[in-house]
Design an enzyme around this catalytic site. Structure first.
Site, PDB file in Angstrom:
ATOM      1  N   HIS A   1      52.657  -2.360  64.597  1.00 18.53           N
ATOM      2  CA  HIS A   1      52.069  -3.688  64.602  1.00 18.53           C
ATOM      3  C   HIS A   1      52.975  -4.619  63.799  1.00 18.53           C
ATOM      4  O   HIS A   1      53.351  -4.310  62.660  1.00 18.53           O
ATOM      5  CB  HIS A   1      50.693  -3.663  63.939  1.00 18.53           C
ATOM      6  CG  HIS A   1      49.624  -3.035  64.779  1.00 18.53           C
ATOM      7  ND1 HIS A   1      49.778  -1.817  65.398  1.00 18.53           N
ATOM      8  CD2 HIS A   1      48.367  -3.456  65.086  1.00 18.53           C
ATOM      9  CE1 HIS A   1      48.667  -1.524  66.062  1.00 18.53           C
ATOM     10  NE2 HIS A   1      47.791  -2.500  65.886  1.00 18.53           N
TER      11      HIS A   1
ATOM     12  N   HIS B   1      47.907  -0.645  73.943  1.00 20.28           N
ATOM     13  CA  HIS B   1      47.488  -1.043  72.593  1.00 20.28           C
ATOM     14  C   HIS B   1      45.961  -1.083  72.555  1.00 20.28           C
ATOM     15  O   HIS B   1      45.341  -2.116  72.791  1.00 20.28           O
ATOM     16  CB  HIS B   1      48.087  -2.409  72.247  1.00 20.28           C
ATOM     17  CG  HIS B   1      47.827  -2.861  70.841  1.00 20.28           C
ATOM     18  ND1 HIS B   1      48.526  -3.893  70.261  1.00 20.28           N
ATOM     19  CD2 HIS B   1      46.951  -2.444  69.899  1.00 20.28           C
ATOM     20  CE1 HIS B   1      48.094  -4.087  69.035  1.00 20.28           C
ATOM     21  NE2 HIS B   1      47.124  -3.227  68.801  1.00 20.28           N
TER      22      HIS B   1
ATOM     23  N   HIS C   1      42.901   0.853  70.092  1.00 22.39           N
ATOM     24  CA  HIS C   1      42.515   1.765  69.022  1.00 22.39           C
ATOM     25  C   HIS C   1      41.199   2.423  69.404  1.00 22.39           C
ATOM     26  O   HIS C   1      40.181   1.733  69.550  1.00 22.39           O
ATOM     27  CB  HIS C   1      42.362   1.000  67.709  1.00 22.39           C
ATOM     28  CG  HIS C   1      43.609   0.282  67.287  1.00 22.39           C
ATOM     29  ND1 HIS C   1      44.570   0.879  66.503  1.00 22.39           N
ATOM     30  CD2 HIS C   1      44.049  -0.972  67.559  1.00 22.39           C
ATOM     31  CE1 HIS C   1      45.564   0.011  66.304  1.00 22.39           C
ATOM     32  NE2 HIS C   1      45.275  -1.117  66.937  1.00 22.39           N
TER      33      HIS C   1
ATOM     34  N   GLU D   1      51.528 -10.380  64.061  1.00 26.16           N
ATOM     35  CA  GLU D   1      50.183 -10.848  64.414  1.00 26.16           C
ATOM     36  C   GLU D   1      49.760 -11.826  63.329  1.00 26.16           C
ATOM     37  O   GLU D   1      49.849 -13.045  63.497  1.00 26.16           O
ATOM     38  CB  GLU D   1      49.212  -9.686  64.526  1.00 26.16           C
ATOM     39  CG  GLU D   1      47.785 -10.120  64.853  1.00 26.16           C
ATOM     40  CD  GLU D   1      46.762  -9.021  64.635  1.00 26.16           C
ATOM     41  OE1 GLU D   1      45.642  -9.190  65.149  1.00 26.16           O
ATOM     42  OE2 GLU D   1      47.044  -8.017  63.958  1.00 26.16           O
TER      43      GLU D   1
ATOM     44  N   ASP E   1      43.068  -3.902  72.301  1.00 26.30           N
ATOM     45  CA  ASP E   1      43.060  -3.722  70.853  1.00 26.30           C
ATOM     46  C   ASP E   1      41.832  -2.927  70.381  1.00 26.30           C
ATOM     47  O   ASP E   1      41.861  -1.706  70.358  1.00 26.30           O
ATOM     48  CB  ASP E   1      43.157  -5.074  70.156  1.00 26.30           C
ATOM     49  CG  ASP E   1      43.712  -4.981  68.735  1.00 26.30           C
ATOM     50  OD1 ASP E   1      44.055  -3.865  68.297  1.00 26.30           O
ATOM     51  OD2 ASP E   1      43.804  -6.012  68.052  1.00 26.30           O
ATOM     52  N   ASP E   2      40.783  -3.624  69.982  1.00 27.59           N
ATOM     53  CA  ASP E   2      39.535  -2.992  69.519  1.00 27.59           C
ATOM     54  C   ASP E   2      38.391  -3.588  70.341  1.00 27.59           C
ATOM     55  O   ASP E   2      37.661  -4.470  69.868  1.00 27.59           O
ATOM     56  CB  ASP E   2      39.328  -3.254  68.023  1.00 27.59           C
ATOM     57  CG  ASP E   2      40.422  -2.630  67.179  1.00 27.59           C
ATOM     58  OD1 ASP E   2      40.326  -1.435  66.873  1.00 27.59           O
ATOM     59  OD2 ASP E   2      41.381  -3.347  66.841  1.00 27.59           O
TER      60      ASP E   2
END
Length: 350
Positions: free
Chosen positions: A198, A18, A20, A201, A279-280
């Site tokens: 997703h 996961h 991006h 969350e 994630d990011d």
């Protein structure tokens, strides 16, 4: 905290499931690409851009995320972005990266799909050559757009299907339930590819149920809200649904006020198939290794927990059976290395 446990957690072969790729755009690279492409960037300096990384929720992050993505224009830009991430992932023990990307973020700006794919694929090839990382692309749809727009993107991407590992669903969760995309996911599954989404969350546990029952996903991205519904938590544990948890992201986006409040220990105690991801990372405080350090500082897990987390990540990947077996053999060997059985910190005592 035992340094030897942390060292093991960082060195253990693992998969990142996961992440991006647009969210790995560091300010320094963003400014370099803006200059290379002659773009008038809306921030005066790297420090000014970093100062903007103060998010109150997912949407406040997404607003900045899309603004920064505008510097990505050429095949070389996408190559450089991918290779920069794989370099960092290699340093954190990643042997398998399943990288999410948002083609709609780029095609909406007039960037041809061919440019996006060619750049990323060139970066992946360079990463495999230089670091030995196995990498696949997860084509994600932006859930704040209409299902028809997403279906159009799927049609546009069909010439590149041999380069797509799986399909995903990201962007704003609130107001955009998985049920909005039933036709899209049926079309994706008809192409014979795995699907992820997703859910859970910022959205409720019911979104996890929708993603499983309506979209028929193979993995849930995030899923940290499953602890709010005992039935959902029991189901994801019983069915071994992989949860691609992103701890630093959850704290930076105010899903949890503090890492010590994170639901990770409850997920593990329930027997959920949890994996740790970044994630990011350029926006949320770090890459996979930084997430591992933050989790260990908060919960002082022992070596067996980190072994299980690494094993979960490899098991939950969409890699070949042969590759999984090879990485798991290396992981098992690292667990049995001298001194490996000396740690016991009671990780799930709550």
């Amino acid at each position: 905290m035992s340094d030897s446990v942390l060292d093991f957690a960082l060195r253990a072969p693992k998969a990142e499931l996961h992440m991006h790729i647009e969210g790995s755009l560091e300010p320094e690279l963003a400014f370099a690409l803006a200059q290379r492409n002659g773009i008038d960037f809306p921030f005066a300096s790297v420090d000014a851009l970093r100062a903007a990384y103060d998010f109150s929720n997912l949407q406040s992050f997404l607003d900045l995320y899309y603004a920064c993505a505008d510097v990505l224009r050429t095949e070389q830009d996408f190559h450089d972005l991918m290779l920069a991430y794989l370099r960092r992932a290699h340093a954190d023990g990643v042997v398998r990266a399943e990288v999410m990307f948002d083609p709609q973020t780029h095609t909406a700006r007039g960037i041809p799909m061919q440019v996006v794919f060619d750049g990323f694929l060139a970066g992946i090839a360079a990463g495999e050559k230089e670091y030995g990382i196995s990498t696949g692309l997860i084509l994600c749809f932006l859930r704040h757009l209409s299902e028809d727009e997403c279906l159009a993107t799927l049609e546009e991407a069909k010439p590149f299907m041999q380069h797509v590992l799986a399909f995903g669903l990201d962007s704003s969760e609130v107001g955009h339930p998985p049920s909005k995309f039933v036709r899209l996911y049926a079309a994706c599954r008809a192409l014979g590819k795995p699907v992820v989404a997703h859910a859970g969350e910022e959205g409720p546990p019911a979104f996890i149920t929708e993603a499983l029952d309506l979209l028929k996903v193979n993995r849930i991205d995030h899923g940290v809200r499953s602890v709010d519904d005992p039935a959902v938590l029991e189901r994801v544990a019983r069915e071994r649904v992989p949860l691609t948890v992103c701890p630093l992201s959850n704290v930076r986006l105010c899903v949890f006020d503090d890492m010590r409040q994170h639901s990770l220990p409850k997920l593990l105690a329930a027997g959920a198939c949890v994996t740790i991801n970044s994630d990011d990372p350029a926006y949320f405080g770090g890459y996979l290794g930084d997430n591992i350090r933050a989790v260990q500082a908060a919960f002082n897990f022992d070596r067996t927990v980190w072994y299980q987390l690494a094993r979960n990540s490899i098991d939950a990947s969409f890699a070949s059976t042969a590759d999984k077996a090879r990485w798991l053999a290396t992981l098992d060997a690292s667990l049995c290395a001298p001194g490996a059985a000396s740690d016991s910190n009671g990780p799930l005592d709550e």
